[in-house]
Scaffold this active site. Structure first.
Site, PDB file in Angstrom:
ATOM      1  CB  ILE A 244      -5.563 -13.570  -0.119  1.00  0.00           C
ATOM      2  CG1 ILE A 244      -5.462 -14.025   1.545  1.00  0.00           C
ATOM      3  CG2 ILE A 244      -7.318 -13.185   0.707  1.00  0.00           C
ATOM      4  CD1 ILE A 244      -3.544 -14.249   1.348  1.00  0.00           C
TER       5      ILE A 244
ATOM      6  N   GLY B 209      -9.969  -6.054  -3.906  1.00  0.00           N
ATOM      7  CA  GLY B 209      -8.636  -6.537  -4.595  1.00  0.00           C
ATOM      8  C   GLY B 209      -7.917  -7.097  -2.909  1.00  0.00           C
ATOM      9  CG  ASP B 210      -7.037  -5.931   0.330  1.00  0.00           C
ATOM     10  OD1 ASP B 210      -5.576  -5.477   0.366  1.00  0.00           O
ATOM     11  OD2 ASP B 210      -8.057  -4.588   1.249  1.00  0.00           O
ATOM     12  CB  CYS B 211     -11.052  -9.925  -1.320  1.00  0.00           C
ATOM     13  SG  CYS B 211     -11.975 -11.837  -1.367  1.00  0.00           S
TER      14      CYS B 211
ATOM     15  CE1 TYR C 150      -4.660  -0.499   0.434  1.00  0.00           C
ATOM     16  CE2 TYR C 150      -3.290  -3.204   0.631  1.00  0.00           C
ATOM     17  CZ  TYR C 150      -4.443  -2.292   0.169  1.00  0.00           C
ATOM     18  OH  TYR C 150      -5.673  -3.473  -0.181  1.00  0.00           O
TER      19      TYR C 150
END
Length: 491
Positions: free
Chosen positions: A268, A263-265, A143
């Protein structure tokens, strides 16, 4: 490597806060809405959210470790308090205060966001380096706050011998060479590669071809195995350096939910899939499905999406109500094409024998329909199937195959061709997209050259492995043991 090796998330953790309320009036001193606060929620953001989602995604007891910078400030303490118990923290000293993002939401929609905090990581300790050596897979959630930079040497080494996924940021580090998958979104990819093909008029283009070119150039520039460009509600494109055959994975459902954290989902989920031994193609397919379900469930703003609770199942396919007769005559099909393109829609076509329709066929047809505004199936005639497949085929005559296809909600029209390939028919229909299953490549499709005549594009979509008409027919003919009968069946 054992299944108990941890999934390691390395990156910049934030504190995300949502302030929910109602507004019915403007402030007397300025033309701004007054929000009456009803509820406040706090959750881990950035790499912290990715780690929390990883704890939900692993299914075999594997540990999730978050390597991140936290300090003594109140925001860091809050992150520690709200982090799910399935995540082990390996902390790097934080210099300054933890970044905090606060969204003020009205009727479930953000009205304004306030950012504060300027902390940067100090020197990582031995525990952070050791956990990277023990990892089964690594996700770098960058980030732009320099955590990845603090461990770059160790991440470079990790990428040489285990799956490493890098979720990049325009203000962050370039991914390490050898990363298995890099996951920029479309806006980030445009920042990294403003013009994917000088002289071709694609600068700033939102076409799938332009996104594929950007991804291929990024893979070559960074020296990584693959790049998955995420396209929000459109899905994702997976490509490689000097690759002319990107894999397009559309979303499984369209939703207007909160995309915060999608986006994080995605990143990962892809990392966990690679840890399970999947290929990048499988990882991106699983990631698109998971991110779509995540948004449909309310995104990161819904605590049930990242806390260890039972998540609602993702919806699949699209439901169709009553409809009229599906066009089959060429004149009717051409009228459908003209109508869709006249209103600026995208006409999609696919083709095949579709003899003994199976799950692989249905997935291909549903995914093809999601790429545009109507789907036309170019269907081999009985004579064409016989020439391609041999005596005894098709197993189902043309009329039956048409009836089955037109019973699917995802099929808008069926057009029959008698040649070995549908090139002549395609020149009449002139679709915007021509799609085939993942057992093909764009460069190997005889129809691709015809599509280029009018600016159309050929795409390869995911295809369920292990499904085939021949295999089903052999099992049906031979019962529990088909070996004795299989030789008599046509391939």
């Amino acid at each position: 490597m054992t299944s108990q090796q941890p999934i390691v998330v390395v990156g910049d953790t934030l504190l995300d806060q949502d302030v929910h309320g109602d507004t019915s009036r403007l402030a007397p001193d300025a033309p701004v809405p007054v929000v009456d606060v009803a509820e406040e929620r706090a959750r881990p953001g950035g790499a912290g959210l990715a780690a929390a989602l990883a704890a939900l995604a692993v299914r075999d007891g594997r540990e999730v470790v978050l390597v991140t910078a936290l300090g003594d400030d109140q925001a860091s303490e809050t992150v520690r308090a709200v982090m799910p118990p399935g995540v082990r923290l390996v902390e790097i000293p934080l210099r300054g205060t933890l970044p905090v993002k606060t969204r003020v939401c009205v009727d479930g929609r953000p009205l304004v966001r306030v950012d504060r905090g300027d902390g940067r990581p100090g020197t990582p300790g031995d525990e952070a380096r050791e956990v990277l050596r023990e990892a089964r897979a690594v996700l770098v959630a960058d980030y732009g706050r320099a955590t990845a930079s603090a461990l770059r040497e160790e991440l470079s080494e990790a990428a040489r011998h285990l799956p490493l996924v890098w979720d990049p940021h325009p203000r962050g580090e370039a991914p390490v060479a050898g990363a298995r998958l890099v996951t920029p979104n479309d806006r980030e990819a445009r920042t990294f590669v403003p013009d994917p093909a000088p002289g071709q008029g694609l600068a700033g283009s939102d076409s799938l071809r332009a996104h594929g070119l950007r991804g291929a150039r990024l893979a070559e520039r960074w020296g990584v195995a693959s790049v998955g460009v995420t396209l929000g509600a459109r899905g994702a494109l997976l490509t490689r350096a000097r690759c002319d055959d990107p894999l397009y994975v559309p979303v499984t459902r369209h939703t207007a939910g909160d995309p915060c954290g999608a986006g994080d989902c995605f990143a990962i989920t892809a990392a966990v899939a690679l840890a399970d031994g999947g290929l990048p193609e499988e990882a991106v397919l699983r990631a698109v499905e998971a991110a779509s379900a995540f948004v449909a469930a309310g995104g990161a703003g819904n605590p049930d999406t990242w806390r260890p609770r039972q998540r609602p199942p993702a919806g699949r396919g699209r439901t169709g109500g009553a409809r009229g007769r599906v066009p089959r005559r060429l004149a009717e099909v051409l009228a459908v094409v003209e109508s869709v393109q006249a209103r600026g829609g995208t006409v999609v076509a696919t083709g095949g024998c579709f003899d003994l329709l199976h799950a692989g066929h249905v997935q291909l047809l549903q995914n093809a329909r999601r790429t545009g505004d109507c789907l036309i199936v170019c269907l081999n005639s009985d004579a064409s199937v016989r020439r391609l497949k041999g005596p005894g085929r098709p197993l189902n005559p043309l009329a039956d195959r048409i009836r089955v296809l037109t019973g699917l909600a995802c099929v808008d029209a069926v057009a029959v061709f008698d040649e070995d390939t549908p090139e002549t028919l395609l020149r009449r229909i002139r679709p915007d997209l021509w799609v085939k299953g993942g057992d093909y490549s764009v460069s190997g499709l005889p129809e691709a050259a015809a599509l280029r005549e009018w600016g159309g594009q050929a795409l390869v979509l995911p295809y369920l492995a292990g499904r085939s008409t021949t295999a089903i027919a052999r099992r049906a003919a031979g019962g529990p043991d088909s070996s004795s009968a299989s030789a008599a069946l046509p391939r």
